[in-house]
Design a protein around this motif. Sequence first.
Motif, PDB file in Angstrom:
ATOM      1  N   THR A  90       0.984  -1.368   0.034  1.00 45.22           N
ATOM      2  CA  THR A  90       0.060  -0.034   0.122  1.00 45.22           C
ATOM      3  C   THR A  90       0.916   1.371  -0.163  1.00 45.22           C
ATOM      4  O   THR A  90       1.585   1.480   1.036  1.00 45.22           O
ATOM      5  N   HIS A  91       1.157   1.757  -1.124  1.00 47.62           N
ATOM      6  CA  HIS A  91       2.123   2.950  -1.221  1.00 47.62           C
ATOM      7  C   HIS A  91       1.239   4.098  -0.978  1.00 47.62           C
ATOM      8  O   HIS A  91       0.343   4.520  -1.810  1.00 47.62           O
ATOM      9  N   PRO A  92       1.810   5.210  -0.298  1.00 45.73           N
ATOM     10  CA  PRO A  92       1.264   6.646  -0.500  1.00 45.73           C
ATOM     11  C   PRO A  92       1.243   7.225  -1.672  1.00 45.73           C
ATOM     12  O   PRO A  92       2.137   7.367  -2.309  1.00 45.73           O
ATOM     13  N   PHE A  93      -0.020   7.613  -1.877  1.00 46.75           N
ATOM     14  CA  PHE A  93      -0.040   8.359  -3.212  1.00 46.75           C
ATOM     15  C   PHE A  93      -0.293   9.726  -3.101  1.00 46.75           C
ATOM     16  O   PHE A  93      -1.222  10.441  -2.505  1.00 46.75           O
ATOM     17  N   ASP A  94       1.032  10.670  -3.461  1.00 48.90           N
ATOM     18  CA  ASP A  94       0.982  12.093  -3.311  1.00 48.90           C
ATOM     19  C   ASP A  94       1.470  12.476  -4.548  1.00 48.90           C
ATOM     20  O   ASP A  94       1.559  12.053  -5.558  1.00 48.90           O
ATOM     21  N   GLU A  95       1.562  13.920  -4.373  1.00 46.53           N
ATOM     22  CA  GLU A  95       1.800  14.637  -5.541  1.00 46.53           C
ATOM     23  C   GLU A  95       3.453  14.100  -6.240  1.00 46.53           C
ATOM     24  O   GLU A  95       3.409  14.129  -7.284  1.00 46.53           O
ATOM     25  N   LYS A  96       4.193  14.005  -5.315  1.00 44.71           N
ATOM     26  CA  LYS A  96       5.571  13.542  -5.758  1.00 44.71           C
ATOM     27  C   LYS A  96       5.377  12.230  -6.318  1.00 44.71           C
ATOM     28  O   LYS A  96       6.127  11.948  -7.601  1.00 44.71           O
ATOM     29  N   PHE A  97       4.763  11.307  -5.836  1.00 47.56           N
ATOM     30  CA  PHE A  97       4.577   9.945  -6.572  1.00 47.56           C
ATOM     31  C   PHE A  97       3.731   9.997  -7.951  1.00 47.56           C
ATOM     32  O   PHE A  97       4.140   9.477  -8.819  1.00 47.56           O
ATOM     33  N   SER A  98       2.899  10.889  -7.852  1.00 52.19           N
ATOM     34  CA  SER A  98       2.104  11.143  -9.184  1.00 52.19           C
ATOM     35  C   SER A  98       2.903  11.751 -10.198  1.00 52.19           C
ATOM     36  O   SER A  98       2.603  11.481 -11.515  1.00 52.19           O
ATOM     37  N   GLN A  99       4.150  12.435  -9.855  1.00 51.35           N
ATOM     38  CA  GLN A  99       4.914  13.077 -10.953  1.00 51.35           C
ATOM     39  C   GLN A  99       6.167  11.887 -11.449  1.00 51.35           C
ATOM     40  O   GLN A  99       6.845  12.153 -12.440  1.00 51.35           O
ATOM     41  N   MET A 100       6.137  10.730 -10.843  1.00 55.82           N
ATOM     42  CA  MET A 100       7.122   9.682 -11.179  1.00 55.82           C
ATOM     43  C   MET A 100       6.637   9.355 -12.493  1.00 55.82           C
ATOM     44  O   MET A 100       5.732   8.913 -12.894  1.00 55.82           O
ATOM     45  N   SER A 101       7.763   9.180 -13.339  1.00 53.47           N
ATOM     46  CA  SER A 101       7.544   8.766 -15.034  1.00 53.47           C
ATOM     47  C   SER A 101       7.193   7.155 -14.783  1.00 53.47           C
ATOM     48  O   SER A 101       7.713   6.337 -13.904  1.00 53.47           O
ATOM     49  N   ALA A 102       6.820   6.676 -15.868  1.00 57.82           N
ATOM     50  CA  ALA A 102       6.388   5.460 -16.140  1.00 57.82           C
ATOM     51  C   ALA A 102       7.590   4.424 -15.863  1.00 57.82           C
ATOM     52  O   ALA A 102       7.684   3.396 -15.221  1.00 57.82           O
ATOM     53  N   ARG A 103       8.747   5.007 -16.397  1.00 58.51           N
ATOM     54  CA  ARG A 103       9.926   4.020 -16.320  1.00 58.51           C
ATOM     55  C   ARG A 103      10.567   4.155 -14.968  1.00 58.51           C
ATOM     56  O   ARG A 103      11.010   2.983 -14.508  1.00 58.51           O
ATOM     57  N   GLU A 104      10.533   5.091 -14.185  1.00 57.04           N
ATOM     58  CA  GLU A 104      10.830   5.259 -12.916  1.00 57.04           C
ATOM     59  C   GLU A 104      10.243   4.276 -12.204  1.00 57.04           C
ATOM     60  O   GLU A 104      10.799   3.534 -11.223  1.00 57.04           O
ATOM     61  N   PHE A 105       8.831   4.333 -12.187  1.00 57.04           N
ATOM     62  CA  PHE A 105       8.106   3.320 -11.542  1.00 57.04           C
ATOM     63  C   PHE A 105       8.404   1.886 -11.590  1.00 57.04           C
ATOM     64  O   PHE A 105       8.275   1.109 -10.770  1.00 57.04           O
ATOM     65  N   VAL A 106       8.332   1.530 -12.832  1.00 57.53           N
ATOM     66  CA  VAL A 106       8.594  -0.050 -13.421  1.00 57.53           C
ATOM     67  C   VAL A 106      10.064  -0.426 -12.814  1.00 57.53           C
ATOM     68  O   VAL A 106      10.083  -1.386 -12.100  1.00 57.53           O
ATOM     69  N   GLU A 107      10.964   0.535 -12.935  1.00 63.34           N
ATOM     70  CA  GLU A 107      12.329  -0.084 -12.726  1.00 63.34           C
ATOM     71  C   GLU A 107      12.639   0.287 -11.295  1.00 63.34           C
ATOM     72  O   GLU A 107      13.160  -0.741 -10.856  1.00 63.34           O
ATOM     73  N   GLU A 108      12.485   1.285 -10.537  1.00 65.27           N
ATOM     74  CA  GLU A 108      12.772   1.448  -9.000  1.00 65.27           C
ATOM     75  C   GLU A 108      11.714   0.570  -8.281  1.00 65.27           C
ATOM     76  O   GLU A 108      12.309  -0.165  -7.395  1.00 65.27           O
ATOM     77  N   PHE A 109      10.735   0.451  -8.555  1.00 65.40           N
ATOM     78  CA  PHE A 109       9.597  -0.218  -7.614  1.00 65.40           C
ATOM     79  C   PHE A 109       9.361  -1.744  -8.217  1.00 65.40           C
ATOM     80  O   PHE A 109       9.593  -2.599  -7.274  1.00 65.40           O
TER      81      PHE A 109
END
Length: 312
Positions: A90-109
């Motif tokens: 359950t990840h916090p959804f905030d402004e910072k997370f909403s600005q993460m690129s698709a590639r960053e999300f896939v790669e990092e998370f």
Amino acid sequence: MKEITDISKFKASKGSVITIGTFDGVHLGHQKIIRKLVEEANQRDWYSTIFTFFPHPRMVVQHCNDLKLIYTLEEKSQKLSTLGIDQLITHPFDEKFSQMSAREFVEEFLIKTLNMKKVVIGYDHRFGRNRTADIDDMRQFGVQYGFEVEEISAKEINEVSVSSTKIREALAQGDVKKAWDYLGSPFLITGQVVHGMKLGREIGFPTANIQVDFPYKLIPKDGIYIVYSIISGKKIYGMMSIGKNPTIPGKEPSMEVFFFDFDKDIYGETLQIYFLQYHRTEQKFDSIEALKAQLQQDEIISRKFISTLKDF
């Protein structure tokens, strides 16, 4: 089921098959997808993982503060734990997370942290900053990072979205039976028993006043319901009133339960109230005696209904 709320301190020890979404209600459509996820994870010795968010993305991106959710975080977790999931993120959804690129999300998370080997997502799933990436982008990432992508069909997605909509519509109409049909189990609310005016005790119907501390929690329409709760390991049936209490001057809107054949001090306890049947609308009576007479009739009808129930 392992629950993870701080993904920065977590790293999966083996591969994961992951699905992503809000999963509000964990209804029958969701359960169908989750069971497929669990089955494949078991077959391939991976972790079955759900990646979800809180607050709901619409609350942050669209500033939709009046959005009501079928389940609280705790209620959703409770239901997911019955389906055999290994990991709930359950990840916090905030402004910072909403600005993460698709590639960053896939790669990092998904790759570095969760060791994703397969993702199961809908044909219309969008993700990343401004929701610009779609399932075709996910397939390209799959080729690049070496994971499989399984598409949930339009038919299955429609079943899920229609079910969520229909559950909310049903509860808005007080139709808790229809909500039960879609959820696969009775709709519930979680709240603490707090002190009220104690008028119910004076007229022979002592009630537990329920305070729900989650403003985003969806509450069924005002009225009288047949309900039950598990108290000290026992199923206790009763009647619940949700509404504005028009017969009693000065009484604030409330949610109150009169439990049948029950007389224990439960102030301060947290209860889950399960809704079985809508009984009637809230009414204004000419006197307290008229209200008491109606409650006596309500109890007779409610007990008769409960006597027809098969164990579930």
